[in-house]
Design a protein around this motif. Structure first.
Motif, short mmCIF file in Angstrom:
data_model
loop_
_atom_site.label_atom_id
_atom_site.label_comp_id
_atom_site.label_asym_id
_atom_site.label_seq_id
_atom_site.Cartn_x
_atom_site.Cartn_y
_atom_site.Cartn_z
N THR A 179 -1.22 23.92 2.47
CA THR A 179 -1.81 23.81 1.13
C THR A 179 -2.59 22.52 0.89
O THR A 179 -3.42 22.45 -0.01
CB THR A 179 -0.72 23.90 0.04
OG1 THR A 179 0.15 22.76 0.19
CG2 THR A 179 0.05 25.20 0.15
N GLY A 180 -2.29 21.49 1.66
CA GLY A 180 -2.91 20.19 1.45
C GLY A 180 -2.30 19.41 0.29
O GLY A 180 -2.73 18.32 -0.04
N ARG A 181 -1.27 19.96 -0.33
CA ARG A 181 -0.62 19.33 -1.48
C ARG A 181 0.19 18.10 -1.03
O ARG A 181 0.93 18.15 -0.06
CB ARG A 181 0.29 20.32 -2.17
CG ARG A 181 0.97 19.78 -3.40
CD ARG A 181 1.79 20.87 -4.08
NE ARG A 181 2.74 20.32 -5.02
CZ ARG A 181 2.47 20.07 -6.30
NH1 ARG A 181 1.27 20.31 -6.77
NH2 ARG A 181 3.39 19.58 -7.10
N VAL A 182 0.06 17.02 -1.78
CA VAL A 182 0.83 15.81 -1.52
C VAL A 182 2.29 16.08 -1.87
O VAL A 182 2.58 16.64 -2.93
CB VAL A 182 0.28 14.63 -2.35
CG1 VAL A 182 1.19 13.41 -2.23
CG2 VAL A 182 -1.12 14.29 -1.91
N VAL A 238 0.85 -1.19 0.00
CA VAL A 238 0.00 0.00 0.00
C VAL A 238 0.89 1.24 0.00
O VAL A 238 1.94 1.27 0.65
CB VAL A 238 -0.94 -0.01 1.22
CG1 VAL A 238 -1.54 1.36 1.49
CG2 VAL A 238 -2.06 -1.03 1.02
N LEU A 239 0.47 2.25 -0.74
CA LEU A 239 1.19 3.52 -0.76
C LEU A 239 0.61 4.45 0.31
O LEU A 239 -0.61 4.56 0.42
CB LEU A 239 1.06 4.19 -2.14
CG LEU A 239 1.60 3.40 -3.32
CD1 LEU A 239 1.34 4.15 -4.62
CD2 LEU A 239 3.08 3.11 -3.16
N VAL A 240 1.46 5.07 1.08
CA VAL A 240 1.03 6.05 2.09
C VAL A 240 1.62 7.40 1.73
O VAL A 240 2.74 7.49 1.21
CB VAL A 240 1.42 5.62 3.52
CG1 VAL A 240 0.56 4.45 3.97
CG2 VAL A 240 2.89 5.26 3.63
N PHE A 241 0.86 8.45 2.01
CA PHE A 241 1.21 9.79 1.54
C PHE A 241 1.22 10.80 2.67
O PHE A 241 0.48 10.68 3.65
CB PHE A 241 0.19 10.24 0.49
CG PHE A 241 0.17 9.38 -0.73
CD1 PHE A 241 0.99 9.66 -1.81
CD2 PHE A 241 -0.65 8.26 -0.79
CE1 PHE A 241 0.99 8.85 -2.93
CE2 PHE A 241 -0.65 7.44 -1.91
CZ PHE A 241 0.16 7.74 -2.98
N LYS A 242 2.04 11.84 2.47
CA LYS A 242 2.07 13.00 3.36
C LYS A 242 1.63 14.23 2.55
O LYS A 242 1.93 14.33 1.36
CB LYS A 242 3.47 13.23 3.92
CG LYS A 242 3.89 12.11 4.86
CD LYS A 242 5.21 12.40 5.50
CE LYS A 242 5.54 11.27 6.48
NZ LYS A 242 6.73 11.56 7.27
#
Length: 135
Positions: free
Chosen positions: A88-91, A79-83
């Motif tokens: 800004t809420g930008r990944v 699974v890919l996890v993101f910050k």
């Protein structure tokens, strides 16, 4: 015969064993073969190792697959996890859940490519690419 998930985990272990550096801007995986990876290049390379195409850039990879909870992510290697940036809420970053409650990521120029204990804290979302789990 190894599953796709097992093949990906083996590929990631191989990349960790090379002790490669974090190299920002790897868009085609070529730097990963010689110097190192950036975060999205590493995840792209991991999926490419099992024949699944993943776009470049964490901001594009977050559009792949389906969202699952950060807690469920811990039980699903691959699974890919993101910050995301707080304002800004930008990944801006992606990691890959690995076996044993860990996450593997091309972290930074200081830490390089690392495998560490996974905690949902600090991550903003998780995406499951169902092709990884297909027979």
């Amino acid at each position: 015969m190894m599953t796709k998930t097992q093949q990906m985990m083996a590929w990631l272990e191989g990349e960790l064993a090379k002790n490669l550096s974090y190299v920002w801007g790897d868009k085609d995986g070529e730097m990963g073969k010689t110097k190192g990876w950036d975060c999205s290049g590493l995840s792209r390379g991991a999926y490419a190792s099992i024949g699944i195409t993943n776009p470049d850039g964490s901001f594009n990879q977050i559009k792949c697959g389906r969202e699952i909870t950060l807690e469920a992510a811990a039980r699903n290697p691959g699974v890919l996890v993101f910050k995301r940036r707080k304002i800004t809420g930008r990944v801006y970053h992606v990691g890959i859940i690995t076996e044993g409650g860990t996450v593997t990521e091309a972290h930074s120029t200081k830490l390089g490519i690392i495998k560490r204990a996974y905690s949902p804290k600090g991550w903003s979302s998780a995406r499951k690419i169902d092709e990884l789990y297909a027979p």
